[in-house]
Design a protein around this motif. Structure first.
Motif, PDB file in Angstrom:
ATOM      1  N   GLN A  76      14.038-100.884  39.129  1.00 35.01           N
ATOM      2  CA  GLN A  76      14.221-102.152  38.121  1.00 35.01           C
ATOM      3  C   GLN A  76      12.429-102.457  37.703  1.00 35.01           C
ATOM      4  N   ILE A  77      11.575-101.662  38.521  1.00 33.65           N
ATOM      5  CA  ILE A  77      10.157-102.209  38.366  1.00 33.65           C
ATOM      6  C   ILE A  77       9.266-101.236  37.816  1.00 33.65           C
ATOM      7  N   ALA A  78       8.210-101.597  37.160  1.00 39.16           N
ATOM      8  CA  ALA A  78       7.241-100.703  36.964  1.00 39.16           C
ATOM      9  C   ALA A  78       5.653-101.076  37.207  1.00 39.16           C
ATOM     10  N   TYR A  79       4.754-100.557  37.699  1.00 36.25           N
ATOM     11  CA  TYR A  79       3.626-101.016  38.333  1.00 36.25           C
ATOM     12  C   TYR A  79       2.324-100.300  37.533  1.00 36.25           C
ATOM     13  N   VAL A  80       1.579-101.248  37.144  1.00 33.70           N
ATOM     14  CA  VAL A  80       0.199-100.760  36.637  1.00 33.70           C
ATOM     15  C   VAL A  80      -0.780-101.208  37.731  1.00 33.70           C
ATOM     16  N   PRO A  81      -1.346-100.232  38.416  1.00 35.81           N
ATOM     17  CA  PRO A  81      -2.152-100.605  39.638  1.00 35.81           C
ATOM     18  C   PRO A  81      -3.650-100.938  39.020  1.00 35.81           C
ATOM     19  N   GLU A  82      -4.503-101.702  39.610  1.00 41.01           N
ATOM     20  CA  GLU A  82      -5.741-101.935  39.464  1.00 41.01           C
ATOM     21  C   GLU A  82      -6.704-100.663  39.009  1.00 41.01           C
ATOM     22  N   THR A  83      -6.625 -99.635  40.008  1.00 34.36           N
ATOM     23  CA  THR A  83      -7.287 -98.352  40.066  1.00 34.36           C
ATOM     24  C   THR A  83      -6.217 -97.197  39.427  1.00 34.36           C
ATOM     25  N   PRO A  84      -6.570 -96.875  38.276  1.00 32.06           N
ATOM     26  CA  PRO A  84      -5.626 -95.576  37.760  1.00 32.06           C
ATOM     27  C   PRO A  84      -5.423 -94.680  38.851  1.00 32.06           C
ATOM     28  N   ILE A  85      -3.847 -94.097  39.068  1.00 31.41           N
ATOM     29  CA  ILE A  85      -3.838 -93.020  39.751  1.00 31.41           C
ATOM     30  C   ILE A  85      -3.017 -92.192  39.003  1.00 31.41           C
ATOM     31  N   LEU A  86      -3.666 -90.897  38.726  1.00 28.70           N
ATOM     32  CA  LEU A  86      -3.198 -89.924  38.051  1.00 28.70           C
ATOM     33  C   LEU A  86      -3.050 -88.516  38.527  1.00 28.70           C
ATOM     34  N   TYR A  87      -2.228 -87.539  38.467  1.00 26.25           N
ATOM     35  CA  TYR A  87      -2.191 -86.373  39.026  1.00 26.25           C
ATOM     36  C   TYR A  87      -3.009 -85.529  38.213  1.00 26.25           C
ATOM     37  N   ASP A  88      -4.330 -84.757  38.910  1.00 25.59           N
ATOM     38  CA  ASP A  88      -5.488 -84.027  38.313  1.00 25.59           C
ATOM     39  C   ASP A  88      -4.693 -82.735  37.423  1.00 25.59           C
ATOM     40  N   GLU A  89      -3.659 -82.253  38.115  1.00 25.18           N
ATOM     41  CA  GLU A  89      -3.003 -80.897  37.563  1.00 25.18           C
ATOM     42  C   GLU A  89      -1.959 -81.445  36.374  1.00 25.18           C
ATOM     43  N   LEU A  90      -1.942 -82.609  35.962  1.00 28.34           N
ATOM     44  CA  LEU A  90      -1.063 -83.088  34.781  1.00 28.34           C
ATOM     45  C   LEU A  90      -1.617 -83.238  33.732  1.00 28.34           C
ATOM     46  N   THR A  91      -1.038 -83.013  32.638  1.00 30.17           N
ATOM     47  CA  THR A  91      -1.912 -83.404  31.287  1.00 30.17           C
ATOM     48  C   THR A  91      -1.141 -84.675  30.942  1.00 30.17           C
ATOM     49  N   LEU A  92      -1.723 -85.272  29.884  1.00 31.43           N
ATOM     50  CA  LEU A  92      -1.114 -86.617  29.572  1.00 31.43           C
ATOM     51  C   LEU A  92       0.301 -86.518  29.053  1.00 31.43           C
ATOM     52  N   ARG A  93       0.536 -85.618  28.524  1.00 28.91           N
ATOM     53  CA  ARG A  93       2.011 -85.151  27.861  1.00 28.91           C
ATOM     54  C   ARG A  93       2.841 -84.995  29.403  1.00 28.91           C
ATOM     55  N   GLU A  94       2.478 -84.251  30.399  1.00 28.44           N
ATOM     56  CA  GLU A  94       3.190 -84.025  31.536  1.00 28.44           C
ATOM     57  C   GLU A  94       3.475 -85.583  32.327  1.00 28.44           C
ATOM     58  N   HIS A  95       2.503 -86.272  32.130  1.00 30.91           N
ATOM     59  CA  HIS A  95       2.627 -87.668  33.040  1.00 30.91           C
ATOM     60  C   HIS A  95       3.943 -88.381  32.243  1.00 30.91           C
TER      61      HIS A  95
END
Length: 245
Positions: A76-95
């Motif tokens: 039921q929750i969604a989280y936006v962290p202070e420091t972005p946490i993304l996967y280096d191997e994934l494109t925006l589309r894949e995220h």
């Protein structure tokens, strides 16, 4: 009732950082979580998203207790962290695709929502970019898009304005307002007090791991016997009191 935090005692290892912290976040409202550095904001958020386990007390979201029903709670929750946490191997589309799969969202509906958000943040032509191609502000926008395509009942947003340009700040506040109108609850930690004063419905002020104030700006003004005080005034007075103490 959406989020109920009751007598939360918690921290790291065996050392309590939070002491009997209690507050609520109701459907359709934005609550500002504010306090000095070290006041316990990040520790509170880490408990709310399940990275830390309370020593005692409870965290309940729509009758799902994080201690006894962590899956039902976290769905039921969604989280936006202070420091972005993304996967280096994934494109925006894949995220975005990963978020849709993780939350088991309707594919077409989620992509329709994502497309709208991507246009709002001027990312619609960057779907095949990798995180290395993005600035910090753009990474933050990716995190916001991934969070707000979900059907979360509670959005936890940690210091969202750092790295965002003024237009993106306005766009984020518009998105939060839309989700509030749809009945979602939003808890936002921020030091940008002028913006918080304008947009937050209520506030939770933390000091040394304890709730010092809890309520609307009008209620906090009444508690401090200053009917004209701004949120910044109250915050600075609290800081001075802590230093003098």
């Amino acid at each position: 009732m959406t989020l109920q935090v009751h007598n939360l005692v918690g921290g790291y290892s065996q050392i309590p950082v939070l002491h009997q912290v209690s507050f609520e976040v109701h459907p359709g409202e934005l609550v500002g979580l504010i306090g000095l550095n070290g006041a316990g904001k990040s520790t509170t958020i880490n408990h709310l998203i399940g990275l830390l386990h309370p020593f005692s007390g409870s965290i309940v979201l729509n009758q799902h207790d994080i201690a006894t029903d962590p899956i039902g709670y976290k769905q039921q929750i969604a989280y936006v962290p202070e420091t972005p946490i993304l996967y280096d191997e994934l494109t925006l589309r894949e995220h975005i695709a990963l978020t849709i799969k993780a939350y088991q969202l309707d594919h077409d509906e989620a992509w329709q929502r994502a497309t709208s958000l991507l246009k709002k943040f001027r990312l619609e032509n960057k779907l095949d970019w990798f995180p290395a191609d993005f600035s910090k502000g753009m990474k933050q926008k990716v995190m916001i898009v991934c969070a707000f395509i979900t059907n979360a009942q509670l959005f936890i947003v940690d210091e969202p304005f750092y790295g965002l340009d003024p237009l993106a700040v306005r766009d984020l506040l518009d998105i939060i307002e839309d989700r509030k109108q749809a009945g979602a609850a939003v808890l936002m930690s921020t030091h940008v007090l002028d913006t918080a004063e304008k947009y937050c419905d209520r506030f939770v002020l933390l000091s040394n791991g304890r709730v010092k104030f809890r309520g609307t700006l009008a209620e906090m003004r009444q508690a401090t016997d200053d009917p004209q005080a701004s949120l910044n005034d109250i915050y600075l007075n609290m800081a001075k009191g802590e230093q003098d103490g």
